[in-house]
Structures are given as C-alpha cells and as structure tokens.
Design an enzyme around this catalytic site. Structure first.
Site, mmCIF file in Angstrom:
data_model
loop_
_atom_site.group_PDB
_atom_site.id
_atom_site.type_symbol
_atom_site.label_atom_id
_atom_site.label_comp_id
_atom_site.label_asym_id
_atom_site.label_seq_id
_atom_site.Cartn_x
_atom_site.Cartn_y
_atom_site.Cartn_z
ATOM 1 N N PHE A 293 -2.782 26.739 22.423
ATOM 2 C CA PHE A 293 -3.795 25.688 22.350
ATOM 3 C C PHE A 293 -3.957 25.078 23.729
ATOM 4 O O PHE A 293 -3.027 24.507 24.286
ATOM 5 C CB PHE A 293 -3.432 24.579 21.347
ATOM 6 N N ASP B 34 0.815 24.882 30.949
ATOM 7 C CA ASP B 34 0.088 23.765 30.356
ATOM 8 C C ASP B 34 1.123 22.817 29.749
ATOM 9 O O ASP B 34 1.684 23.094 28.700
ATOM 10 C CB ASP B 34 -0.878 24.306 29.276
ATOM 11 N N LYS C 67 -2.941 13.785 28.708
ATOM 12 C CA LYS C 67 -2.371 12.929 27.655
ATOM 13 C C LYS C 67 -1.597 11.716 28.199
ATOM 14 O O LYS C 67 -2.214 10.781 28.659
ATOM 15 C CB LYS C 67 -1.556 13.786 26.695
#
Ligand SMILES: *Cc1c(COP(=O)(O)O)cnc(C)c1O
Length: 411
Positions: free
Chosen positions: A143, A236, A265
């Site tokens: 993802f 990531d 985030k």
C-alpha cells in the site's frame, strides 16, 4: 438528544459526501492526548491514531502553540520564495535522519510519486537505462497511496477496479509473508531484476495489508540484493516511521540504510499534512528547477510544526514509549487465550490481531469495542490494528487491554 444529534451529522456526510469511506458511527468533536470525545461528550481511547498520523497525541499543547504563532506570522508562500521555517526544517530532518537531501510534499502519495520520479531519473541519468524503459519492483500486498500510478501497481482489486488504464514500469515480486518464506521472497525479487531495474520500493512492515512483519533478516537480504545489482532501495515508512515500531525507523531493526526514504503521516505532528522524500545528493540532484513541485509543499506553517514535532519525538520520549509499551501490549494481547484469535503480531505500538474468519468478523468486533469506548478499525476483514498515539500511558493501555479482553471473551 444524543443519538439524534450524531445521526444528523452522519446523514449530512452521506447526503453530500462521496462514499469512498465507511466510517464507524461516531461523530468526533474534540481530542486531547490519546483520547477523543464525540459531539455528545462521550469519551473514547484512540487506537487508530489516524492510521499512525497521531503519534504525538491529539492537540499537543506545544504544537498548538507553534501552529498558532506561525499562522499569525506567515502560513503559505509557495516555493517561489525562501522562508525561515523551511530551511530550519530541512536541517533538522537531515541531521536527525542522516539523509543529505529532502524534497517536501503534502500527502504520503505525493511523496511516493516523488520517490518514483527520483528513482527513474537516477535510473536514466546515472545508471544509464534507456529512455522510458525504467522498472521499479514492488511487493504484493503493498500500500503506497491512492493516485492512479500508485493504485496501478497495487495487488488489491478494489483499489484499482474501474480506474485504469495504469502507467507501466512496475513489476510485482513476493513479499516475505505467510506461506512465502524468506528464500522464496528473495528469489522472487532477484528474478525480477534486470538492466532496466532502477529501484525496489517496499514497506519494511506492511501496514494496510494487516501489519505483516517479514522474517528477521529479510530486509538485509533485500538491501544486499539492491547493492549487488546497482538498484536503489526505497522504503515507504509513511506509516512505520518516526517511532511507530519502537525505533526512529523500522529499517533500524535490521541495521540497514535505504537509498531513499518516504515519510508522511506523523511528520505533521497530528496537526496538518506534510510528507517528504529523503535521499542522497546523488539521487536528489537529478531534480532541477521545473522538474517537480507542489504549491503547498514545504510551506512555512507545515514545516514549522514538523520541526517542533521532530524535537518532541525525543523530548516526549515517544520512541522509547513505543518500544516499551508496545512489547508489553503485544505480550498481554498474545496471552489472551481464545479461539477467535489466530495471531497477534507487530513491532512497537503497532499491533495487528488477526481473527479466525469463521469465528468472528473484525468489523463486528470493532463495533463492540466502540461500545466499550475504544476506537479501533479493521483492515482487510480479519485484522484489527491497534495503533494508539505513541504518548499513551501505561494506565490507559491497561484499561484498553481490560476492555479488549472483555469483548473477546463475550464473543
Ligand atoms: C498512508 C500511507 C500512504 C499514503 O499516504 P496518504 O497521506 O494517505 O497519501 C502511503 N504509504 C503507506 C505505507 C501508508 O501507510
């Protein structure tokens, strides 16, 4: 009045909003630390943390102060000019991570796109790959965000159904998970490498896929594979980074360093969106003026907050708290003896509880936890992800463990 007031807001969202989310039926109004309150004043413990974006806790007083002061002074300038907060942030992030150069964006997906662009330019201009031939190897179950390029290399049907055509240049290899052991996974990656491969792009632990933690030593082997084949390793760490796994970055558990790192985030201190791609000058120097950009990327407001958020990661002891309480939390969850639990795994305050599908549905369990005052969200039907703010106290965690145990016993 309670339920009717909440129903009104919920109705409004579903009447005027696109239906690309299916939220739990709670209308949040206020947050403080690890807690949230709904519009009726009911209190909840946050175990979602906006998918790990809320490491510092909600409305951290220092960050509220920082955002207020900076907003009063200067918020948005575009990158047509220099500003004091931007340079300060770059220096702070570079020094605390050891990466020479940084390119800032806003959302995670944009930083992933940035990494893809950087890897391809490096591939053409440094490695000597022929024009438009560059390939990036990704993992199944990945993802990396929701842009059309990114969902194009997702293995999740619902993410891409009806959104094609997709851009090429992405090759899928097998993540080290479930029945795919380390050797098979490494062989899979190795077999996809050719002279056109510019990068391997992976998550060190797959969050959205259900907190999939690969076998120990896997990441080191991937690192060696990249080094031996002149391929960039890009990690990531949008969700796993900044203390979530009990270290500043998840790759530190394997004692390696990637060539490129993607953050987002929690970088914004639970205040606003900011993301970044970090790398060496050798890679980053392939960007020249005009080759990439973002109107809001690197704005004074976000970078001022992010600088302070980075300092607070250490001042508030968030990384150690994640390591210590995460280990405690995991062992307590593992000791719940019940047939509905298939597996409990994770690192730091980032724990996945996989349920036996035949016994209970993860979404139903989340609804039961909601009734007990615990905000949790399932991922992929069978896994509940527990990811509280990293500042959570042991008392709050003990309270959560009591509630989780109670709900599981009641199924
Ligand atoms: C959340 C996430 C993204 C996407 O970030 P957005 O800010 O939602 O675009 C990318 N990669 C990983 C690993 C994530 O967890």
């Amino acid at each position: 009045m309670s339920q009717s007031l909440q129903d009104e807001y919920i109705k409004k969202e579903s009447l005027f909003g696109a239906k690309n989310y299916a939220p739990l039926s709670v209308v949040l109004d206020r947050g403080e630390g690890a807690h949230l309150w709904d519009v009726d004043g009911n209190k909840y413990l946050d175990m979602v943390s906006a998918y790990s974006a809320v490491s510092h806790g909600h409305s951290h007083p220092e960050l509220v102060k920082t955002i207020q002061e900076q907003a009063n002074k200067l918020a948005i300038t575009s990158r047509a000019f220099y500003t004091e907060p931007f340079g300060g942030f770059l220096e702070e992030l570079s020094k605390s991570t050891g990466f020479e150069n940084i390119l800032t964006m806003n959302t995670g997906a944009e930083a992933v796109e940035t990494a893809i662009k950087a890897a391809r330019r490096w591939g053409y201009h440094t490695k000597g790959i022929k024009e438009d031939m560059a390939e990036i190897i990704v993992a199944d179950g990945n993802f990396h965000g929701r842009t059309t390029t990114i969902v194009g290399f997702s293995s999740e049907k619902s993410y891409k159904d009806g959104f094609g055509p997709f851009s090429g240049g992405f090759i899928e290899a097998k993540y080290c998970w479930s029945e795919c052991g380390m050797d098979e996974s490494i062989k899979s990656f190795e077999s996809k490498i050719n002279k056109n491969t510019c990068a391997i792009l992976i998550e060190p632990i797959q969050g959205e896929a259900g907190i999939r933690v690969p076998e120990e030593g896997w990441l080191r082997k991937i690192r060696d594979l990249c080094t031996d084949n002149n391929v960039l390793l890009i990690l990531d760490e949008i969700q796993s980074g900044l203390g979530r796994t009990g270290k500043l970055f998840a790759y530190e558990h394997d004692n390696i360093k990637p060539d490129g790192l993607i953050l987002g985030k929690a970088l914004g201190g639970a205040m606003l969106p900011i993301s970044a791609f970090l790398s060496s000058k050798e890679v980053m120097n392939h960007f020249n003026a005009g080759s990439h950009g973002s109107t809001f990327g690197g704005n004074p407001l976000a970078t001022k907050v992010a600088s302070r958020a980075l300092q607070l990661l250490h001042e508030d002891n968030l990384i150690e708290n994640s390591a210590v309480l995460g280990e405690y939390f995991k062992s307590r969850l593992q000791s719940i003896d019940n047939k509905i639990i298939k597996d409990v795994r994770g690192k730091g305050l980032w724990i996945g509880m996989e349920l036996n599908e035949s016994e209970v549905n993860a979404k139903d369990l989340c609804l039961m936890l909601l009734n007990e005052g615990l905000l949790c969200k399932e991922t992929h039907k069978t896994v509940i992800r527990f990811a509280p703010p990293l500042m959570i106290s042991k008392d709050d965690l003990d309270w959560a463990i009591k509630k989780i145990t109670k709900v599981i016993r009641a199924t």
